[in-house]
Design a protein around this motif. Structure first.
Motif, PDB file in Angstrom:
ATOM      1  N   ILE A 329       0.854  -1.102   0.224  1.00 50.11           N
ATOM      2  CA  ILE A 329      -0.221   0.325   0.143  1.00 50.11           C
ATOM      3  C   ILE A 329       1.094   0.704  -0.203  1.00 50.11           C
ATOM      4  O   ILE A 329       1.442   1.841   1.057  1.00 50.11           O
ATOM      5  N   SER A 330       1.451   1.560  -1.343  1.00 52.76           N
ATOM      6  CA  SER A 330       2.188   2.603  -0.948  1.00 52.76           C
ATOM      7  C   SER A 330       1.776   4.167  -0.645  1.00 52.76           C
ATOM      8  O   SER A 330       2.406   4.570  -0.663  1.00 52.76           O
ATOM      9  N   LEU A 331      -0.249   5.075   0.047  1.00 49.26           N
ATOM     10  CA  LEU A 331       0.176   5.547   0.643  1.00 49.26           C
ATOM     11  C   LEU A 331      -1.434   5.517   0.840  1.00 49.26           C
ATOM     12  O   LEU A 331      -1.976   4.629   1.032  1.00 49.26           O
ATOM     13  N   THR A 332      -1.070   6.175   2.846  1.00 50.48           N
ATOM     14  CA  THR A 332      -2.148   5.717   3.599  1.00 50.48           C
ATOM     15  C   THR A 332      -2.660   7.852   3.133  1.00 50.48           C
ATOM     16  O   THR A 332      -1.461   8.508   3.265  1.00 50.48           O
ATOM     17  N   ALA A 333      -3.959   8.006   4.411  1.00 52.00           N
ATOM     18  CA  ALA A 333      -4.475   9.284   3.529  1.00 52.00           C
ATOM     19  C   ALA A 333      -4.833  10.177   5.192  1.00 52.00           C
ATOM     20  O   ALA A 333      -6.143   9.019   5.983  1.00 52.00           O
ATOM     21  N   VAL A 334      -4.973  10.773   5.711  1.00 54.01           N
ATOM     22  CA  VAL A 334      -5.525  11.971   6.949  1.00 54.01           C
ATOM     23  C   VAL A 334      -5.746  12.957   6.280  1.00 54.01           C
ATOM     24  O   VAL A 334      -5.503  13.738   5.244  1.00 54.01           O
ATOM     25  N   ASN A 335      -6.892  13.935   6.760  1.00 59.64           N
ATOM     26  CA  ASN A 335      -6.811  14.998   7.162  1.00 59.64           C
ATOM     27  C   ASN A 335      -7.013  15.258   8.387  1.00 59.64           C
ATOM     28  O   ASN A 335      -7.039  15.095   9.224  1.00 59.64           O
ATOM     29  N   PRO A 336      -5.972  16.953   7.882  1.00 60.64           N
ATOM     30  CA  PRO A 336      -6.531  17.991   9.260  1.00 60.64           C
ATOM     31  C   PRO A 336      -7.319  18.194  10.374  1.00 60.64           C
ATOM     32  O   PRO A 336      -8.548  17.832   9.694  1.00 60.64           O
ATOM     33  N   ILE A 337      -7.430  18.265  11.724  1.00 58.71           N
ATOM     34  CA  ILE A 337      -8.560  17.976  12.529  1.00 58.71           C
ATOM     35  C   ILE A 337      -9.470  20.035  12.193  1.00 58.71           C
ATOM     36  O   ILE A 337     -10.062  20.073  12.360  1.00 58.71           O
ATOM     37  N   GLU A 338      -7.894  19.472  12.445  1.00 59.14           N
ATOM     38  CA  GLU A 338      -7.895  21.799  12.282  1.00 59.14           C
ATOM     39  C   GLU A 338      -7.841  22.136  11.142  1.00 59.14           C
ATOM     40  O   GLU A 338      -7.132  22.055  10.546  1.00 59.14           O
ATOM     41  N   ASP A 339      -8.732  23.553  10.539  1.00 61.15           N
ATOM     42  CA  ASP A 339      -8.615  24.556   9.647  1.00 61.15           C
ATOM     43  C   ASP A 339      -7.398  24.986  10.105  1.00 61.15           C
ATOM     44  O   ASP A 339      -7.070  25.446  11.082  1.00 61.15           O
ATOM     45  N   GLY A 340      -6.230  25.682   9.221  1.00 56.83           N
ATOM     46  CA  GLY A 340      -5.257  26.402   9.002  1.00 56.83           C
ATOM     47  C   GLY A 340      -4.103  26.098   9.660  1.00 56.83           C
ATOM     48  O   GLY A 340      -2.495  26.278  10.594  1.00 56.83           O
ATOM     49  N   THR A 341      -3.840  24.459   9.840  1.00 57.20           N
ATOM     50  CA  THR A 341      -3.009  23.204  10.746  1.00 57.20           C
ATOM     51  C   THR A 341      -1.409  23.829  10.088  1.00 57.20           C
ATOM     52  O   THR A 341      -1.156  23.970   8.412  1.00 57.20           O
ATOM     53  N   ILE A 342      -0.235  23.734  11.096  1.00 61.19           N
ATOM     54  CA  ILE A 342       0.630  24.510  10.166  1.00 61.19           C
ATOM     55  C   ILE A 342       1.325  22.519  10.350  1.00 61.19           C
ATOM     56  O   ILE A 342       1.567  22.283  11.079  1.00 61.19           O
ATOM     57  N   LEU A 343       1.832  22.958   9.591  1.00 61.59           N
ATOM     58  CA  LEU A 343       2.520  20.851   9.154  1.00 61.59           C
ATOM     59  C   LEU A 343       3.783  21.616   8.905  1.00 61.59           C
ATOM     60  O   LEU A 343       3.909  22.626   8.288  1.00 61.59           O
ATOM     61  N   GLY A 344       4.951  20.711   9.640  1.00 64.26           N
ATOM     62  CA  GLY A 344       6.455  21.323   9.074  1.00 64.26           C
ATOM     63  C   GLY A 344       6.852  22.910   9.735  1.00 64.26           C
ATOM     64  O   GLY A 344       7.537  23.199   8.894  1.00 64.26           O
ATOM     65  N   GLY A 345       6.561  22.876  10.398  1.00 60.85           N
ATOM     66  CA  GLY A 345       6.301  24.199  10.908  1.00 60.85           C
ATOM     67  C   GLY A 345       5.983  25.765  10.082  1.00 60.85           C
ATOM     68  O   GLY A 345       6.394  26.614  10.598  1.00 60.85           O
ATOM     69  N   LYS A 346       6.172  25.325   9.029  1.00 61.63           N
ATOM     70  CA  LYS A 346       5.695  26.287   7.689  1.00 61.63           C
ATOM     71  C   LYS A 346       5.147  25.592   6.299  1.00 61.63           C
ATOM     72  O   LYS A 346       4.397  26.906   5.453  1.00 61.63           O
ATOM     73  N   TYR A 347       4.190  25.389   6.615  1.00 62.33           N
ATOM     74  CA  TYR A 347       3.127  24.491   5.323  1.00 62.33           C
ATOM     75  C   TYR A 347       1.719  24.906   6.088  1.00 62.33           C
ATOM     76  O   TYR A 347       1.047  23.785   6.836  1.00 62.33           O
ATOM     77  N   VAL A 348       0.554  25.727   5.673  1.00 58.99           N
ATOM     78  CA  VAL A 348      -0.667  25.530   5.760  1.00 58.99           C
ATOM     79  C   VAL A 348      -1.890  24.747   5.506  1.00 58.99           C
ATOM     80  O   VAL A 348      -1.721  24.298   4.111  1.00 58.99           O
ATOM     81  N   VAL A 349      -2.414  23.739   5.978  1.00 56.86           N
ATOM     82  CA  VAL A 349      -3.360  22.942   5.079  1.00 56.86           C
ATOM     83  C   VAL A 349      -4.038  22.613   5.765  1.00 56.86           C
ATOM     84  O   VAL A 349      -4.887  23.290   7.473  1.00 56.86           O
ATOM     85  N   ASN A 350      -5.398  22.904   5.355  1.00 57.39           N
ATOM     86  CA  ASN A 350      -6.872  22.814   5.028  1.00 57.39           C
ATOM     87  C   ASN A 350      -7.760  21.723   5.897  1.00 57.39           C
ATOM     88  O   ASN A 350      -7.131  20.608   4.985  1.00 57.39           O
ATOM     89  N   LYS A 351      -8.605  21.839   6.572  1.00 60.55           N
ATOM     90  CA  LYS A 351      -9.275  20.154   6.699  1.00 60.55           C
ATOM     91  C   LYS A 351      -9.642  19.621   5.957  1.00 60.55           C
ATOM     92  O   LYS A 351     -10.609  18.088   5.772  1.00 60.55           O
TER      93      LYS A 351
END
Ligand code: HEM
Length: 463
Positions: A329-351
């Motif tokens: 299985i070459s990838l699995t997938a998730v959603n952030p629980i909160e909008d505006g989650t900061i990933l890696g200290g610099k990327y913004v990802v939404n719900k």
């Protein structure tokens, strides 16, 4: 914190990055994009934004279940047409997930899986017998025979049902229906719904395949109810189990959903692992010799027993290393629980945006595995090195998924794979049918080697 945009190919208006992926081999395109963009890149599709994360550090961050949760989208969402809120395809908050999870965890525990050893052994021995009859010159279509093995093992151990796949060129109607159902679930996830609607023949066949799957499972369930059995299999666990939290039992529909789920989740994943493992072994003769010597030293020429399973550390390392470099299985997938989650200290990802844990890349991260990260070297996965690395670089190896939504079938798959490797190495010397073969991938919902043939030469005169 200062945030920066996530890079990615520009794509087209409305259609996004549809044409940046080779639909027949998405993994290849995704690997190329990862090589170009680095730790993270975004692909846009109509109605969906997908961020691919490619390093151990980012994967570790999204394995935090307080901040991120598994999503059921794409092909997985379509598979719900057949198995609804079964364990694999349920959302965490659906009550049936919790009930089935709590009832089934003990049934997949070490004692229960060990009790399945004799039946796993029987199916593995049947494969050895089949290959012995083929003789040393017949090319073996590796992935197909391993798929027969994994399906027969699952059906026998979960519900005492025999597909007897080795004895037929044509697969059992249930298996054909399941394969076609999975392929079309993938197809539907890539097409606009309207296109699927007009493909009337395909759609009718799709629902008919689902009917075959459910009616077969239902018949097995009915027969078990009419003839109660003291077998300690998954069916018994599901019929008798009471959820300690709610006091509820699994409904018949939920039992059927989960029986089909086990067959779907457990067959290609495990057969892909075994196929890749043999490919890698045949490409590395020293590793092959060491593995075979381990079996000879531990088991000799006698019958393989459950006690041997713990004494095969090198074969375990081979399986781990294979799932690292070739995750089925070459990838699995998730959603952030909160909008505006900061990933890696610099990327913004939404719900509503998908984060794909791109294992095919994060598991070959040089930070965790060094400069030869993409080489297949089982020695680095021996217990001590494996555990040390897991402490230093957590979540560097995630082929079985994460946390609560990780693979419930892992002990099953592990025991089966160790056993099959041991039976086959004990009885045969294998050679690549075409010595010049190099790895090609066949990708459906999982990946496996394409057009990989080997030949099996008996070692001891009989098997
Ligand atoms: C979940 C991999 C064998 C049953 C998963 C997940 C992965 C995985 C990556 C998480 C999926 C996600 O996050 O969306 C594998 C691999 C296997 C294997 C690589 C073999 C080498 C099996 C077997 C069974 C099984 C043999 C059944 C007997 C399941 C189920 C889930 C699951 C029911 C869903 C668990 C939940 O969410 O509660 N597996 N699997 N798997 N697997 Fe496996």
């Amino acid at each position: 914190p200062t945030t920066i945009p996530i890079p990615g190919p520009p794509g087209l208006p409305f259609l996004g990055n549809m044409f940046d992926l080779d639909m027949s081999f998405m993994l290849g395109s995704q690997m190329d994009l990862a090589a170009k963009y680095g730790e993270i890149f975004t692909l846009r599709f109509p109605g969906q934004v997908m961020h691919f994360i490619c390093t151990q550090a980012l994967v570790h961050e999204v394995c935090d279940e307080k901040r991120f949760k598994k999503i059921v989208s794409g092909a997985l969402h379509e598979i719900r047409n057949g198995v609804h809120d079964g364990l694999f395809t349920a959302q965490l908050e659906e009550p049936n997930w919790g009930i089935a999870h709590r009832v089934l965890m003990p049934a997949f525990g070490p004692m229960s899986i060990q009790a399945m050893f004799p039946e796993m052994h029987e199916i593995a021995s049947q494969l050895a017998l089949k290959w012995a009859r083929h003789g040393p010159t017949t090319p073996i279509m590796v992935t197909e025979d391993f798929t027969r093995l994994t399906l027969d093992t699952l059906a026998l151990c979960s519900m005492n049902f025999r597909f007897n796949s080795y004895y037929h060129d044509e697969m059992h109607p249930f298996i054909t229906a399941m394969g076609d159902f999975l392929t079309e679930s993938g197809g539907r996830s890539m097409r606009p719904p309207l296109a699927t609607k007009v493909m009337r023949k395909t759609t009718n066949k799709y629902w008919n395949d689902i009917k075959i799957l459910r009616e077969t499972a239902e018949a097995v369930l009915k027969s078990r109810k009419e003839h109660p059995s003291d077998r300690k299999d998954l069916m018994t666990a599901m019929l008798d189990g009471v959820d300690p939290k709610t006091g509820q039992k699994l409904s018949d529909a939920s039992i059927i959903d989960n029986l089909i789920t086990f067959l779907i989740a457990g067959h290609e994943t495990t057969s892909g692992l075994l196929s890749f493992a043999f490919y890698q072994l045949l490409k590395r003769p020293e590793a092959y010799r060491r593995a075979q010597k381990e079996v000879d030293d531990v088991v000799g020429t006698g019958t393989i027993r459950i006690e041997h399973m713990k004494k095969l550390p090198y074969i375990s390392a081979i399986l781990r290393e294979t799932l690292r470099v070739c995750p089925t299985i070459s990838l699995t997938a998730v959603n952030p629980i909160e909008d505006g989650t900061i990933l890696g200290g610099k990327y913004v990802v939404n719900k509503n945006e998908t984060i794909a844990l791109f294992l095919a890349k994060s598991q070959v991260d040089p930070v965790a595995f060094g400069d030869d990260a993409d080489q297949w070297i089982p020695e680095r996965m021996l217990d001590e090195a494996f555990e040390k690395r897991n402490r230093e670089f957590p979540d560097n190896w995630k082929p079985f998924g994460n946390g609560l939504r990780g693979c419930i079938g892992r002990p099953f798959a592990w025991q089966e794979s160790l056993l099959v490797m041991a039976v086959l190495l004990q009885n045969f010397n294998f050679v690549m049918h075409d010595p010049n073969y190099t790895l090609q991938y066949h990708q459906t919902l999982t990946t496996k080697p394409k057009d990989f043939y080997m030949r099996a030469i008996l070692r001891h005169g009989q098997s």
